[in-house]
Design a protein around this motif. Structure first.
Motif, PDB file in Angstrom:
ATOM      1  N   GLU A 224       0.728  -1.472   0.232  1.00 16.64           N
ATOM      2  CA  GLU A 224      -0.227  -0.124   0.001  1.00 16.64           C
ATOM      3  C   GLU A 224       0.771   0.929   0.139  1.00 16.64           C
ATOM      4  O   GLU A 224       0.272   2.040  -0.476  1.00 16.64           O
ATOM      5  CB  GLU A 224      -0.934  -0.137   0.838  1.00 16.64           C
ATOM      6  N   PHE A 225       1.792   1.199   0.641  1.00 18.81           N
ATOM      7  CA  PHE A 225       2.929   2.330   0.832  1.00 18.81           C
ATOM      8  C   PHE A 225       3.659   2.759   0.077  1.00 18.81           C
ATOM      9  O   PHE A 225       5.035   1.462   0.639  1.00 18.81           O
ATOM     10  CB  PHE A 225       3.769   2.424   2.596  1.00 18.81           C
ATOM     11  N   LYS A 226       3.645   3.218  -0.897  1.00 22.23           N
ATOM     12  CA  LYS A 226       4.648   2.832  -2.672  1.00 22.23           C
ATOM     13  C   LYS A 226       5.024   4.334  -2.828  1.00 22.23           C
ATOM     14  O   LYS A 226       6.228   4.107  -3.379  1.00 22.23           O
ATOM     15  CB  LYS A 226       4.155   2.087  -3.619  1.00 22.23           C
ATOM     16  N   LYS A 227       4.900   5.130  -1.953  1.00 21.21           N
ATOM     17  CA  LYS A 227       4.963   6.442  -2.865  1.00 21.21           C
ATOM     18  C   LYS A 227       4.853   7.902  -1.681  1.00 21.21           C
ATOM     19  O   LYS A 227       4.814   7.705  -0.965  1.00 21.21           O
ATOM     20  CB  LYS A 227       4.317   7.014  -4.078  1.00 21.21           C
ATOM     21  N   GLN A 228       6.199   7.887  -2.038  1.00 24.30           N
ATOM     22  CA  GLN A 228       6.069   9.380  -1.234  1.00 24.30           C
ATOM     23  C   GLN A 228       4.906  10.600  -0.187  1.00 24.30           C
ATOM     24  O   GLN A 228       4.610  10.273  -1.946  1.00 24.30           O
ATOM     25  CB  GLN A 228       7.490  10.613  -1.385  1.00 24.30           C
ATOM     26  N   ILE A 229       4.929  10.680   0.145  1.00 24.49           N
ATOM     27  CA  ILE A 229       3.695  11.340   0.968  1.00 24.49           C
ATOM     28  C   ILE A 229       3.977  13.098   1.697  1.00 24.49           C
ATOM     29  O   ILE A 229       4.841  13.005   2.826  1.00 24.49           O
ATOM     30  CB  ILE A 229       3.023  10.428   2.034  1.00 24.49           C
ATOM     31  N   PRO A 230       3.445  13.703   0.506  1.00 29.98           N
ATOM     32  CA  PRO A 230       3.825  15.197   1.315  1.00 29.98           C
ATOM     33  C   PRO A 230       3.192  14.964   2.522  1.00 29.98           C
ATOM     34  O   PRO A 230       1.997  15.140   2.009  1.00 29.98           O
ATOM     35  CB  PRO A 230       4.002  15.943   0.199  1.00 29.98           C
ATOM     36  N   ILE A 231       4.036  15.759   3.482  1.00 26.21           N
ATOM     37  CA  ILE A 231       2.880  15.769   4.788  1.00 26.21           C
ATOM     38  C   ILE A 231       2.600  17.753   5.107  1.00 26.21           C
ATOM     39  O   ILE A 231       3.620  18.154   5.252  1.00 26.21           O
ATOM     40  CB  ILE A 231       3.149  14.961   6.048  1.00 26.21           C
ATOM     41  N   TYR A 232       1.630  18.281   5.441  1.00 26.49           N
ATOM     42  CA  TYR A 232       1.289  19.432   5.861  1.00 26.49           C
ATOM     43  C   TYR A 232       0.686  19.945   7.441  1.00 26.49           C
ATOM     44  O   TYR A 232      -0.099  18.982   7.094  1.00 26.49           O
ATOM     45  CB  TYR A 232       0.455  20.226   4.483  1.00 26.49           C
TER      46      TYR A 232
END
Length: 255
Positions: A224-232
């Motif tokens: 499920e977690f394959k790509k970067q996730i930007p956090i704001y």
């Protein structure tokens, strides 16, 4: 050493006699064989310099239980050869404490075998960590294993930069670039509702202090977690910053 089942599952990976505590399947590690291979590889980072499972040993020994794998490793490190002559290796150095530990292990006595002396030979050091109260057991904090894995990867990737191990995080710094901080944690990330509260709090605090503008939160990669996730973050909206959740793959271990 004694832990209940929940603590085993939540914080530690390894084995207690014939009972194994392996992480849940993720990425390419979706079988007991692969998960054992993963553990043998990662254990090298914590047990060095006195124990190192080669790539060949990791593949070969993963068909057996972790207990059997470590028993094999210990036996291969003992001063007697597996050849019929049973000659003692000339390079093997012995000491009194090492002799006691090895004899206790071979005779399966109930005497305590954990000794912290730096002079112990490698086989004795490994036995002292794995043979406790007449029982084979090795439990390692999975977050420590992942931290050491990421630290090793970063040092290889950024040989031209200064990589600093801060314990709870890793810092990369070089001339003329902003310092980068990486928090590591071994947990399964749900993309729609990521459980990153603890690591995020540390990131926010570092940015508020002005020490860092760029921070990564590193977790193991899975299906499920394959790509970067930007956090704001709302409370940082007036600051210049970048926070990302980054997936780290273990696939290099099985190549």
């Amino acid at each position: 050493m004694s832990f209940n089942y929940l603590n085993y599952c939540d914080d530690f990976v390894g084995f207690d006699n014939n009972k194994e505590f392996l992480p849940k399947g993720f990425d390419s590690f979706n079988s007991q064989y692969r998960l054992r291979q993963l553990f043998l590889n990662l254990s090298n980072y914590v047990l060095k310099p006195y124990c190192n499972f080669t790539k060949y040993e990791q593949r070969r020994l993963s068909i057996y239980s972790l207990k059997n794998a470590f028993e094999f490793k210990i036996n291969s490190m003992l001063p007697t050869s597996n050849i019929k002559t049973h000659k003692i290796s000339k390079s093997f150095k012995i000491c009194i404490n090492s002799t006691k530990i090895i004899n206790n292990y071979l005779n399966k006595t109930t005497n305590s075998t954990f000794v912290t002396s730096k002079s112990l030979v490698p086989a004795a050091k490994l036995i002292s960590h794995c043979f406790i109260n007449n029982n084979m057991q090795l439990l390692i904090d999975k977050h420590l294993l992942f931290h050491e894995f990421v630290l090793n990867k970063i040092r290889k990737l950024h040989k031209d930069k200064n990589v600093i191990d801060l314990g709870d995080s890793i810092c990369i710094e070089a001339k003329d670039i902003c310092k980068l901080k990486i928090y590591t944690s071994w947990k399964n990330i749900e993309v729609k509702n990521p459980n990153i509260k603890d690591e995020l709090e540390g990131a926010i605090e570092s940015i508020k202090k002005g020490d860092f503008k760029q921070i990564y939160l590193a977790y193991p990669k899975d299906d499920e977690f394959k790509k970067q996730i930007p956090i704001y973050v709302d409370e940082l909206k007036n600051k210049e910053y970048q926070i990302k959740a980054i997936p780290y793959s273990f696939r290099s271990i099985i190549r």
